[in-house]
Design a protein around this motif. Structure first.
Motif, PDB file in Angstrom:
ATOM      1  N   LEU A 126      19.290 -59.855 -15.150  1.00  0.00           N
ATOM      2  CA  LEU A 126      19.624 -59.371 -13.808  1.00  0.00           C
ATOM      3  C   LEU A 126      18.591 -58.392 -13.266  1.00  0.00           C
ATOM      4  O   LEU A 126      18.436 -58.250 -12.048  1.00  0.00           O
ATOM      5  N   VAL A 127      17.886 -57.694 -14.155  1.00  0.00           N
ATOM      6  CA  VAL A 127      16.988 -56.619 -13.711  1.00  0.00           C
ATOM      7  C   VAL A 127      15.927 -57.131 -12.738  1.00  0.00           C
ATOM      8  O   VAL A 127      15.803 -56.626 -11.611  1.00  0.00           O
ATOM      9  N   PRO A 128      15.117 -58.146 -13.110  1.00  0.00           N
ATOM     10  CA  PRO A 128      14.092 -58.598 -12.156  1.00  0.00           C
ATOM     11  C   PRO A 128      14.688 -59.257 -10.914  1.00  0.00           C
ATOM     12  O   PRO A 128      14.085 -59.200  -9.837  1.00  0.00           O
ATOM     13  N   VAL A 129      15.854 -59.885 -11.054  1.00  0.00           N
ATOM     14  CA  VAL A 129      16.476 -60.525  -9.895  1.00  0.00           C
ATOM     15  C   VAL A 129      16.928 -59.479  -8.882  1.00  0.00           C
ATOM     16  O   VAL A 129      16.700 -59.617  -7.672  1.00  0.00           O
ATOM     17  N   VAL A 130      17.575 -58.420  -9.359  1.00  0.00           N
ATOM     18  CA  VAL A 130      17.997 -57.336  -8.456  1.00  0.00           C
ATOM     19  C   VAL A 130      16.775 -56.683  -7.811  1.00  0.00           C
ATOM     20  O   VAL A 130      16.761 -56.414  -6.599  1.00  0.00           O
ATOM     21  N   ALA A 131      15.738 -56.459  -8.600  1.00  0.00           N
ATOM     22  CA  ALA A 131      14.521 -55.863  -8.039  1.00  0.00           C
ATOM     23  C   ALA A 131      13.908 -56.768  -6.976  1.00  0.00           C
ATOM     24  O   ALA A 131      13.510 -56.293  -5.896  1.00  0.00           O
ATOM     25  N   ALA A 132      13.841 -58.071  -7.262  1.00  0.00           N
ATOM     26  CA  ALA A 132      13.270 -59.007  -6.282  1.00  0.00           C
ATOM     27  C   ALA A 132      14.101 -59.046  -5.005  1.00  0.00           C
ATOM     28  O   ALA A 132      13.561 -59.110  -3.900  1.00  0.00           O
ATOM     29  N   GLY A 133      15.415 -59.006  -5.144  1.00  0.00           N
ATOM     30  CA  GLY A 133      16.269 -59.006  -3.964  1.00  0.00           C
ATOM     31  C   GLY A 133      16.075 -57.770  -3.121  1.00  0.00           C
ATOM     32  O   GLY A 133      15.946 -57.845  -1.889  1.00  0.00           O
ATOM     33  N   LEU A 134      16.036 -56.595  -3.772  1.00  0.00           N
ATOM     34  CA  LEU A 134      15.832 -55.347  -3.042  1.00  0.00           C
ATOM     35  C   LEU A 134      14.463 -55.296  -2.381  1.00  0.00           C
ATOM     36  O   LEU A 134      14.296 -54.695  -1.306  1.00  0.00           O
ATOM     37  N   LEU A 135      13.475 -55.927  -2.995  1.00  0.00           N
ATOM     38  CA  LEU A 135      12.128 -55.956  -2.436  1.00  0.00           C
ATOM     39  C   LEU A 135      11.935 -57.086  -1.438  1.00  0.00           C
ATOM     40  O   LEU A 135      10.885 -57.174  -0.793  1.00  0.00           O
ATOM     41  N   GLY A 136      12.938 -57.971  -1.333  1.00  0.00           N
ATOM     42  CA  GLY A 136      12.816 -59.097  -0.419  1.00  0.00           C
ATOM     43  C   GLY A 136      13.363 -58.820   0.963  1.00  0.00           C
ATOM     44  O   GLY A 136      12.760 -59.199   1.975  1.00  0.00           O
ATOM     45  N   LYS A 137      14.518 -58.140   1.019  1.00  0.00           N
ATOM     46  CA  LYS A 137      15.166 -57.901   2.307  1.00  0.00           C
ATOM     47  C   LYS A 137      16.106 -56.705   2.159  1.00  0.00           C
ATOM     48  O   LYS A 137      16.789 -56.557   1.140  1.00  0.00           O
ATOM     49  N   PHE A 138      16.138 -55.871   3.172  1.00  0.00           N
ATOM     50  CA  PHE A 138      17.010 -54.696   3.103  1.00  0.00           C
ATOM     51  C   PHE A 138      18.487 -55.078   3.019  1.00  0.00           C
ATOM     52  O   PHE A 138      19.308 -54.300   2.539  1.00  0.00           O
ATOM     53  N   SER A 139      18.845 -56.263   3.484  1.00  0.00           N
ATOM     54  CA  SER A 139      20.248 -56.681   3.469  1.00  0.00           C
ATOM     55  C   SER A 139      20.730 -57.090   2.085  1.00  0.00           C
ATOM     56  O   SER A 139      21.938 -57.274   1.878  1.00  0.00           O
ATOM     57  N   TYR A 140      19.812 -57.239   1.108  1.00  0.00           N
ATOM     58  CA  TYR A 140      20.248 -57.629  -0.229  1.00  0.00           C
ATOM     59  C   TYR A 140      21.125 -56.560  -0.860  1.00  0.00           C
ATOM     60  O   TYR A 140      22.132 -56.873  -1.513  1.00  0.00           O
TER      61      TYR A 140
END
Length: 520
Positions: A172-186
């Motif tokens: 989950l760690v890289p997925v959460v990081a990628a989501g947060l770095l992808g769009k503020f709505s994540y």
């Protein structure tokens, strides 16, 4: 009609092969490879989002535009380091994110739904979201990073219900990081997934696990530098947010009061879900009616509870935010957080109530919609030139660049005064050597200085904005440190559009051979 049924059954049986993982992934890969080839062969230019990404590719930065986090820009910067500033690499990022999204959707659907046909139908159903299945072939970019991360998050959380291993939580760690770095709505979407999970016993065990929160914190820590960058310039971020969310989203008929404004979230969600929702109800209305006499498998029932409550929370949050902030309408990309909806819909369908012909027919319809989208993409090569107000996809950028070289621009800085639908600088740069671009559309994205400074050229769309030259001579230009000098070489770039031979938009330029101010 009976005469055609055997042929329809064959097509349906072929579509049912998508329930096999390898076939599904292979079809997705081939589909986006075809889309990439269409772009490379028939469409010579970029969309606005792709031009934006090519601008970001000039450097690595903690932030490029205060409207979005930087991961898409990082992908572009990495691609440029590998292959240079090319449209092919930029389009590959687009289609790669889409392919990754569908792969994650399939993984999530197979965790949520035992019946492999229903799982494949759920995973492929986003092609029936018009904004995703059709528009995303040329439009959006940061939103594609969001949906890939969001689908992967849903998959991993469902998988942790079945296999609550430490390795699964670490994933989950890289997925959460990628989501947060992808769009503020994540971030809000993830928070609502967690809140909804607390109401479902099977998911509650996951979100209350200490390892889950360590994983979330790990993702936040990885994404923190980009958010610290934004927080350090909060006033600018708030100004950009107000301009895009409030001033840039004015409805034709403004809603009357906060209640009506809040209810617009429901309408926006319904519009985003077209034509999927009517298609789903038309074909699966009878199987859903069978729920009166049959029950869902226990696992699917929990998925319906979790994602169903999550959808309700998302709509409530959007409604409250619109009512409180005074937003008149929601732009389509704000609704991309709803992409897990098909998993919830098909988890509602009892497997015993679905026949082979129904499932094959539905998957066949989805394939037809996807092929129609490819056809529409290819058709833009012919249709755009007839209304060239927004025809950057087919403008002859290599010919423009050749004319600019012939005029004396051997390298240096392009100051691109881009209209909403031109994006000249980014498209010219990929045909020139030793060039950096500054665009007034992305004023916060400042390219680094060149190792060997060169000339300065200001570019604009002369066809649409013939008054630009007078404006440049009259007032200061930020990158020049003053108005356009009298010794600037002024000219025009013109060429016919590919395939149709119709005249393309005329670009104006002002060349300062020795450079000026920060433009050199």
């Amino acid at each position: 009609m009976q005469r055609f049924l055997p042929y329809l059954d064959r097509l349906g049986n072929a579509a049912l092969s998508l329930s096999r993982v390898r076939v599904f992934l292979a079809v997705v890969a081939v589909y986006y490879c075809l889309a990439w080839l269409i772009r490379m062969v028939l469409l010579s230019g970029s969309s606005g989002d792709e031009a934006q990404l090519m601008l970001y590719g000039q450097s690595f930065a903690l932030g490029y535009d205060f409207g979005n986090p930087p991961i898409a820009g990082w992908l572009s910067a990495l691609a440029e380091r590998l292959v240079g500033p090319t449209l092919g690499a930029t389009v590959a990022i687009r289609y790669g994110l889409l392919a990754l999204f569908f792969a994650a959707m399939l993984a999530a659907a197979r965790e949520a739904i035992a019946d492999r046909r229903l799982a494949a139908a759920a995973a492929l159903s986003p092609v029936a979201f018009w904004f995703l299945g059709w528009a995303s072939l040329t439009v959006y970019m940061d939103s594609l990073a969001l949906i890939a991360a969001l689908a992967a998050t849903v998959w991993l959380m469902l998988r942790l219900v079945r296999l609550p291993t430490t390795a699964g939580f670490v994933g989950l760690v890289p997925v959460v990081a990628a989501g947060l770095l992808g769009k503020f709505s994540y971030g809000p979407a993830l928070l609502l997934l967690i809140l909804a999970g607390l109401a479902v016993p099977t998911m509650r065990a996951v979100v209350l696990d200490r390892r889950f929160w360590l994983a979330v914190v790990g993702g936040v820590v990885l994404a923190a530098p980009a958010y610290v960058y934004v927080i350090a310039q909060m006033d600018t971020w708030l100004a950009v947010a107000e301009a895009r969310i409030l001033e840039g989203a004015i409805a034709d008929v403004p809603p009357d009061g906060p209640v009506e404004r809040g209810l617009l979230a429901l309408k926006a969600a319904f519009d985003f879900s077209l034509p999927l929702l009517p298609l789903f109800l038309l074909l699966f209305g009878r199987p859903l009616w069978a729920l009166r006499k049959t029950s869902l498998p226990q696992g699917q029932h929990a998925v319906v509870q979790w994602l169903g409550l999550w959808v309700v929370l998302v709509l409530l949050a959007l409604g409250v935010a619109m009512a409180v902030a005074g937003v008149d309408k929601l732009r389509q990309h704000y609704l991309f957080v709803l992409v897990p909806l098909p998993i919830m819909l098909f988890a509602l369908v009892p497997p015993v109530a679905t026949g082979r012909r129904l499932m094959g027919g539905y998957l066949g319809i989805l394939c037809g919609l996807a092929l129609a989208a490819l056809g529409g993409l290819a058709a833009q090569a012919v249709t755009q030139p007839f209304d060239c107000t927004k025809c950057r996809l087919v403008m002859p950028w290599s010919e423009y660049a050749g004319q600019l070289r012939a005029a004396g621009f051997e390298g240096g800085t392009i100051v691109s005064l881009d209209s909403p639908s031109t994006d000249a600088g980014a498209n010219l740069r990929r045909h020139l050597q030793g060039v950096r671009v500054w665009s007034n559309k992305r004023p916060f994205s400042v390219p680094p200085p060149l190792e060997q400074p060169g000339s300065c050229v200001v570019i604009w769309n002369e066809t649409r904005y013939p008054e630009t030259l007078a404006t440049l001579r009259a007032g200061p230009v930020e990158q020049l440190g003053g108005p356009l000098p009298e010794n600037a070489v002024v000219g025009h770039l013109s060429a016919d559009l590919p395939l149709t031979g119709r005249p393309g938009p005329v670009l104006g330029y002002a060349l300062i051979v020795e450079g000026m101010g920060g433009c050199r």
